[in-house]
Write a protein that holds these residues in place. Structure first.
Motif, PDB file in Angstrom:
ATOM      1  N   ALA A  38      26.801  -2.782  -7.288  1.00 50.07           N
ATOM      2  CA  ALA A  38      27.487  -3.295  -8.826  1.00 50.07           C
ATOM      3  C   ALA A  38      26.091  -2.850  -9.807  1.00 50.07           C
ATOM      4  CB  ALA A  38      27.412  -5.131  -9.670  1.00 50.07           C
ATOM      5  N   LEU A  39      24.305  -3.147  -8.954  1.00 47.64           N
ATOM      6  CA  LEU A  39      23.176  -2.886 -10.176  1.00 47.64           C
ATOM      7  C   LEU A  39      23.720  -0.698 -10.080  1.00 47.64           C
ATOM      8  CD1 LEU A  39      20.564  -5.057  -8.952  1.00 47.64           C
ATOM      9  CD2 LEU A  39      21.166  -5.069 -11.034  1.00 47.64           C
ATOM     10  N   TRP A  40      24.140  -0.328  -8.439  1.00 45.34           N
ATOM     11  CA  TRP A  40      24.009   0.804  -8.456  1.00 45.34           C
ATOM     12  C   TRP A  40      24.602   1.543  -9.131  1.00 45.34           C
ATOM     13  CZ3 TRP A  40      21.142   4.221  -6.731  1.00 45.34           C
ATOM     14  CH2 TRP A  40      21.627   5.691  -6.431  1.00 45.34           C
ATOM     15  N   ASP A  41      26.119   1.319  -9.565  1.00 42.85           N
ATOM     16  CA  ASP A  41      26.857   1.771  -9.962  1.00 42.85           C
ATOM     17  C   ASP A  41      26.550   2.072 -11.567  1.00 42.85           C
ATOM     18  OD1 ASP A  41      28.875   1.837  -8.205  1.00 42.85           O
ATOM     19  OD2 ASP A  41      30.286   0.074  -8.640  1.00 42.85           O
ATOM     20  N   GLU A  42      25.757   0.432 -12.557  1.00 45.57           N
ATOM     21  CA  GLU A  42      25.048   0.843 -13.902  1.00 45.57           C
ATOM     22  C   GLU A  42      24.264   1.651 -13.760  1.00 45.57           C
ATOM     23  OE1 GLU A  42      23.351  -2.359 -15.892  1.00 45.57           O
ATOM     24  OE2 GLU A  42      24.343  -2.850 -14.718  1.00 45.57           O
ATOM     25  N   PHE A  43      23.391   2.073 -12.712  1.00 44.99           N
ATOM     26  CA  PHE A  43      22.162   2.437 -12.575  1.00 44.99           C
ATOM     27  C   PHE A  43      22.716   4.203 -12.480  1.00 44.99           C
ATOM     28  CE2 PHE A  43      19.226   5.200 -10.225  1.00 44.99           C
ATOM     29  CZ  PHE A  43      17.587   5.038 -10.205  1.00 44.99           C
ATOM     30  N   SER A  44      23.777   4.662 -11.748  1.00 45.08           N
ATOM     31  CA  SER A  44      23.921   6.067 -11.324  1.00 45.08           C
ATOM     32  C   SER A  44      24.896   6.510 -12.519  1.00 45.08           C
ATOM     33  CB  SER A  44      24.949   6.144  -9.817  1.00 45.08           C
ATOM     34  OG  SER A  44      26.058   5.428 -10.393  1.00 45.08           O
ATOM     35  N   ILE A  45      25.832   5.855 -13.491  1.00 49.53           N
ATOM     36  CA  ILE A  45      26.575   6.400 -14.326  1.00 49.53           C
ATOM     37  C   ILE A  45      24.836   6.304 -15.374  1.00 49.53           C
ATOM     38  CG2 ILE A  45      27.996   5.302 -16.227  1.00 49.53           C
ATOM     39  CD1 ILE A  45      29.282   3.542 -14.248  1.00 49.53           C
ATOM     40  N   ALA A  46      24.106   5.589 -15.874  1.00 53.03           N
ATOM     41  CA  ALA A  46      22.675   5.511 -16.616  1.00 53.03           C
ATOM     42  C   ALA A  46      22.635   7.570 -16.897  1.00 53.03           C
ATOM     43  CB  ALA A  46      22.663   5.374 -17.001  1.00 53.03           C
ATOM     44  N   VAL A  47      22.086   6.877 -15.030  1.00 55.86           N
ATOM     45  CA  VAL A  47      21.378   8.513 -14.524  1.00 55.86           C
ATOM     46  C   VAL A  47      22.092   9.715 -15.039  1.00 55.86           C
ATOM     47  CG1 VAL A  47      20.091   9.568 -12.791  1.00 55.86           C
ATOM     48  CG2 VAL A  47      19.353   7.342 -13.890  1.00 55.86           C
ATOM     49  N   SER A  48      23.733   9.830 -14.375  1.00 52.38           N
ATOM     50  CA  SER A  48      24.524  10.888 -14.519  1.00 52.38           C
ATOM     51  C   SER A  48      24.551  11.278 -15.824  1.00 52.38           C
ATOM     52  CB  SER A  48      25.566  10.305 -13.932  1.00 52.38           C
ATOM     53  OG  SER A  48      25.412  10.621 -12.576  1.00 52.38           O
ATOM     54  N   ALA A  49      24.564  10.355 -17.202  1.00 53.83           N
ATOM     55  CA  ALA A  49      24.970  10.603 -18.267  1.00 53.83           C
ATOM     56  C   ALA A  49      23.746  11.253 -18.749  1.00 53.83           C
ATOM     57  CB  ALA A  49      25.419   9.325 -19.198  1.00 53.83           C
ATOM     58  N   LEU A  50      22.090  11.089 -18.148  1.00 50.83           N
ATOM     59  CA  LEU A  50      21.246  11.564 -18.817  1.00 50.83           C
ATOM     60  C   LEU A  50      20.243  12.630 -18.514  1.00 50.83           C
ATOM     61  CD1 LEU A  50      19.178   8.630 -19.042  1.00 50.83           C
ATOM     62  CD2 LEU A  50      20.156   9.590 -21.339  1.00 50.83           C
ATOM     63  N   LEU A  51      21.165  12.955 -17.157  1.00 46.52           N
ATOM     64  CA  LEU A  51      20.445  13.818 -16.018  1.00 46.52           C
ATOM     65  C   LEU A  51      21.981  15.094 -16.022  1.00 46.52           C
ATOM     66  CD1 LEU A  51      18.346  12.896 -12.810  1.00 46.52           C
ATOM     67  CD2 LEU A  51      17.649  13.756 -15.460  1.00 46.52           C
ATOM     68  N   GLY A  52      23.013  15.214 -15.981  1.00 44.56           N
ATOM     69  CA  GLY A  52      24.298  15.388 -15.786  1.00 44.56           C
ATOM     70  C   GLY A  52      24.705  16.269 -16.752  1.00 44.56           C
ATOM     71  N   GLY A  53      24.435  16.107 -17.983  1.00 48.00           N
ATOM     72  CA  GLY A  53      24.479  16.491 -19.322  1.00 48.00           C
ATOM     73  C   GLY A  53      26.167  16.402 -19.744  1.00 48.00           C
ATOM     74  N   GLY A  54      26.309  15.321 -19.559  1.00 46.69           N
ATOM     75  CA  GLY A  54      27.562  14.349 -20.018  1.00 46.69           C
ATOM     76  C   GLY A  54      27.644  13.809 -21.480  1.00 46.69           C
ATOM     77  N   THR A  55      28.076  13.064 -21.282  1.00 50.08           N
ATOM     78  CA  THR A  55      27.934  12.030 -22.590  1.00 50.08           C
ATOM     79  C   THR A  55      26.878  11.302 -22.203  1.00 50.08           C
ATOM     80  OG1 THR A  55      30.564  12.629 -23.173  1.00 50.08           O
ATOM     81  CG2 THR A  55      29.485  10.717 -23.909  1.00 50.08           C
ATOM     82  N   LYS A  56      25.665  10.777 -23.200  1.00 46.05           N
ATOM     83  CA  LYS A  56      25.461  10.294 -22.939  1.00 46.05           C
ATOM     84  C   LYS A  56      25.663   8.513 -23.215  1.00 46.05           C
ATOM     85  CE  LYS A  56      21.543  12.862 -24.002  1.00 46.05           C
ATOM     86  NZ  LYS A  56      20.179  13.749 -25.142  1.00 46.05           N
ATOM     87  N   PRO A  57      24.885   7.447 -23.078  1.00 46.77           N
ATOM     88  CA  PRO A  57      25.639   6.116 -23.119  1.00 46.77           C
ATOM     89  C   PRO A  57      24.966   5.689 -24.794  1.00 46.77           C
ATOM     90  CG  PRO A  57      23.611   6.205 -21.930  1.00 46.77           C
ATOM     91  CD  PRO A  57      23.854   7.374 -21.583  1.00 46.77           C
ATOM     92  N   ALA A  58      25.397   4.394 -24.994  1.00 49.51           N
ATOM     93  CA  ALA A  58      25.710   4.672 -26.183  1.00 49.51           C
ATOM     94  C   ALA A  58      24.479   3.666 -26.245  1.00 49.51           C
ATOM     95  CB  ALA A  58      26.432   3.386 -27.006  1.00 49.51           C
ATOM     96  N   PRO A  59      23.591   3.817 -27.527  1.00 54.25           N
ATOM     97  CA  PRO A  59      22.638   2.897 -27.138  1.00 54.25           C
ATOM     98  C   PRO A  59      22.655   1.405 -27.492  1.00 54.25           C
ATOM     99  CG  PRO A  59      22.432   4.251 -29.089  1.00 54.25           C
ATOM    100  CD  PRO A  59      23.396   3.928 -28.395  1.00 54.25           C
ATOM    101  N   ALA A  60      21.644   0.513 -26.930  1.00 52.94           N
ATOM    102  CA  ALA A  60      21.704  -0.941 -26.882  1.00 52.94           C
ATOM    103  C   ALA A  60      21.666  -1.592 -28.016  1.00 52.94           C
ATOM    104  CB  ALA A  60      21.221  -1.467 -24.989  1.00 52.94           C
TER     105      ALA A  60
END
Length: 112
Positions: free
Chosen positions: A90-112
């Motif tokens: 569960a932690l990995w899913d959350e972490f990898s989605i956030a990192v992929s969004a930032l490094l992958g050039g995709g949509t960035k996560p909304a600010p908390a």
């Protein structure tokens, strides 16, 4: 792969490798290597201390068996280890989605 990239993830990787069933130490190393297409080629000096640490924490158990006249220790997940693996995932899913969004050039996560 640079060793510093694995910090904090070795325990989760070992639990995941043991999820299908018991394995002896060298088989754990081979499973990491095979499951990662050779990317995760961890030395025994990393894997065995981590296995012992996970055993002391009650996340894995071990049994001695004799194969071909040689004794070897076989490791398996405990109930607590299965629960910990679920938490790691569960932690990995959350972490990898956030990192992929930032490094992958995709949509960035909304600010908390």
């Amino acid at each position: 792969m640079r060793p510093e990239l694995l910090k904090g993830h070795v325990d989760a990787l070992l639990l995941a490798v043991l999820e299908p069933g018991p394995q002896h130490g060298y088989a754990v190393i081979e499973s990491l290597r095979a499951g990662s297409n050779g990317t995760l080629d961890l030395p025994t000096g990393t894997v065995y201390p981590a296995l012992h640490r996970l055993e002391r924490a009650g996340l894995i158990g071990s049994d001695w068996e004799t194969v071909g006249g040689r004794r070897r220790r076989t490791y398996h997940l405990t109930t607590a280890g299965r629960a910990a693996l679920g938490e790691h995932r569960a932690l990995w899913d959350e972490f990898s989605i956030a990192v992929s969004a930032l490094l992958g050039g995709g949509t960035k996560p909304a600010p908390a």
